[in-house]
Design an enzyme around this catalytic site. Structure first.
Site, PDB file in Angstrom:
ATOM      1  N   LEU A 139     -15.919  13.049  -4.033  1.00 23.17           N
ATOM      2  CA  LEU A 139     -15.749  13.053  -5.486  1.00 23.17           C
ATOM      3  C   LEU A 139     -14.356  12.544  -5.845  1.00 23.17           C
ATOM      4  CD1 LEU A 139     -17.296  16.532  -6.362  1.00 23.17           C
ATOM      5  CD2 LEU A 139     -18.419  14.308  -6.388  1.00 23.17           C
ATOM      6  N   GLU A 140     -14.282  11.772  -6.926  1.00 28.18           N
ATOM      7  CA  GLU A 140     -13.012  11.237  -7.386  1.00 28.18           C
ATOM      8  C   GLU A 140     -12.889  11.414  -8.895  1.00 28.18           C
ATOM      9  OE1 GLU A 140     -12.168   7.312  -5.915  1.00 28.18           O
ATOM     10  OE2 GLU A 140     -12.980   7.757  -3.923  1.00 28.18           O
ATOM     11  N   GLN A 141     -11.678  11.256  -9.385  1.00 24.81           N
ATOM     12  CA  GLN A 141     -11.368  11.299 -10.803  1.00 24.81           C
ATOM     13  C   GLN A 141     -11.922  12.579 -11.459  1.00 24.81           C
ATOM     14  OE1 GLN A 141     -11.785   7.267 -12.630  1.00 24.81           O
ATOM     15  NE2 GLN A 141     -12.312   6.580 -10.586  1.00 24.81           N
TER      16      GLN A 141
END
Length: 331
Positions: A139-141
């Site tokens: 997962l990012e941002q």
């Protein structure tokens, strides 16, 4: 506590139904793109490689990505379900693990409390249909701590792990966080805490963070930035030291569960590419000398490792050719 029971499709007894046990083994991991050719940061193009043709040196392959609105899911881009599963089986027969990676840079994952069992059911369904041996949290941002993601995902993975343990199998759990999110108050800490006794390895991304880095008292200058190519050995050594010891403001990840993530080429990331492999080799040697020898290396990505640069010259598995032997030599 509500008992969780999976009632979905069951895997046939074939090569892909085996979950290779990677515990105690060195890791050389690469991501594989589940989409067509794409342009890189310097104008190159990704290569097209079938799962079964990824070089054997890649002991762990993470398929990118499981995502989507509601309960995230996955579908092969260019193969039938049966063909994709057959190719996963080829790697499994060689003792290699194939993970499904959850998230990606552009994924909007939105999970709410109460969806733990639904997510666990979907992860198991994907493992049964395609032969996945584990899940990598990427997962990012905003997706990292959006809604109840950092509670639902760990809870679901625990259910999945318990399900396969009853079958005598070990479902792999890993993460590939951007390293700034591993600060002592970083966004990935809830995942690490919830899955402390469950994750197999963490492969932080040492790329795409521009001038972010760490402050090391006593160095001149004391700030080590990710995009400083000249001081790359120092950055690799000190950031990894910080993460495996919990020093310099970072959370602690055991060295035997730690994997450094690097770009495979100048096209694979906006910044963070290591020009001189000696920087990596020397940093790893220093870590071993300190008693902090790590588990291995990860790269974004296999698809870039076999791509081409702007001029059309092949990268020709350069990352694999240079770094797989270094991982093999790590003690």
């Amino acid at each position: 506590m509500t008992t969780f029971t999976y009632t979905g499709p069951k895997a046939p007894a074939d090569d892909a139904s085996v979950m290779p046990d990677i515990r105690g083994k060195k890791i050389f991991m690469g991501f594989w793109h589940n989409w067509g050719p794409s342009a890189g940061y310097q104008g190159g193009l990704t290569g097209e490689v079938q799962l079964e043709d990824i070089p054997v040196e890649y002991s762990v392959v993470a398929v990118a990505f499981m995502k989507g609105g509601g309960i995230p899911t996955f579908k092969p881009f260019s193969q039938t379900d049966a063909e994709f599963r057959r190719q996963v089986g080829v790697l499994n027969k060689q003792g290699r693990a194939v993970l499904i990676s959850l998230g990606g840079a552009d994924a909007h994952i939105e999970l709410r409390n109460g969806q733990q069992q639904a997510l666990a059911t979907e992860i198991i369904r994907l493992a049964e249909v395609y032969g996945f041996d584990g899940l990598d949290i990427d997962l990012e941002q905003a997706a990292i701590d959006f809604a109840d993601n950092n509670k639902v995902i760990p809870a679901a993975l625990k259910l999945v792990r318990e399900h396969y343990a009853k079958e005598g199998k070990h479902f792999i759990i890993s993460m590939a966080p951007e390293f700034p999110h591993l600060a002592s108050s970083g966004k990935y800490v809830p995942y690490l805490t919830a899955l402390k006794d469950h994750y197999d390895f963490i492969a932080p991304q040492y790329y795409n963070q521009n001038g972010d880095g760490l402050y090391v008292p006593g160095l001149n200058p004391p700030w080590l930035a990710q995009n400083d190519g000249v001081r790359k050995e120092e950055f690799l050594y000190y950031l990894t030291t910080a993460l495996v010891t919990g020093d310099y403001g970072f959370t602690k990840i055991p060295a035997d569960k730690f994997v450094i993530g690097l770009p495979s080429s100048i096209d694979a990331a906006a910044n963070g590419y290591v020009v001189d492999p000696a920087f990596v080799k020397n940093a790893l040697k220093r870590l071993v000398k300190d008693g902090n020898g790590i588990r291995g290396l990860m790269t974004w990505s296999c698809s870039w490792d076999c791509g081409t640069n702007k001029a059309g010259d092949k990268y020709d598995w350069r990352f694999k050719r240079i770094y797989a032997p270094i991982v093999d030599e790590m003690s």
